[in-house]
Design an enzyme around this catalytic site. Sequence first.
Site, PDB file in Angstrom:
ATOM      1  CB  SER A 134      -2.622   0.890  -3.479  1.00  0.00           C
ATOM      2  OG  SER A 134      -1.503   1.708  -3.197  1.00  0.00           O
TER       3      SER A 134
ATOM      4  CG  ASP B  71      -5.565   5.738   2.096  1.00  0.00           C
ATOM      5  OD1 ASP B  71      -5.906   4.874   1.263  1.00  0.00           O
ATOM      6  OD2 ASP B  71      -4.494   6.358   2.025  1.00  0.00           O
TER       7      ASP B  71
ATOM      8  CG  HIS C 149      -2.678   5.765  -1.250  1.00  0.00           C
ATOM      9  ND1 HIS C 149      -3.395   5.130  -0.277  1.00  0.00           N
ATOM     10  CD2 HIS C 149      -2.099   4.784  -1.986  1.00  0.00           C
ATOM     11  CE1 HIS C 149      -3.258   3.814  -0.407  1.00  0.00           C
ATOM     12  NE2 HIS C 149      -2.475   3.587  -1.445  1.00  0.00           N
TER      13      HIS C 149
END
Length: 140
Positions: free
Chosen positions: A31, A104, A79
Amino acid sequence: MTDWKEIAAYAVILVIVLIAAQHLNVVVSGSMEPAFYRGDIVLVEKADFLGIHEFDVNDIQKGDVVVYDAKWFNQPVIHRVINIAQINGTVVYEIKGDNNNASDPYFVTRDQIQSKVVTFGDNLVVIPKVGYLSLWLRGL
């Protein structure tokens, strides 16, 4: 007979290894590509490590890569912060994987942030591919 200095040296090495291990996170997905890849290890500083605050969560900025306790996933997520806002007086972070099409699913609050990926200059500190063994051992 074992010398006490040798025992002390082993104890110091063990403590250093245990502390270092707490500051390394294995990347489990793609990701965040191309910033880092599955199987890479990132060096992190902790929001609270045995009572020591290695960074102040209040200083998180747009662009920082953080490790947080996701409400939508059963493991910590690594992230990037893409926006900071306030909702009803609470600071919230919009977070997204660099390689994901959308943010998210939920905003993140300060108390969810566990760590921040260390940067050197403008570069994230990444150890490529070393985490594959850990992923294999964990069945990931």
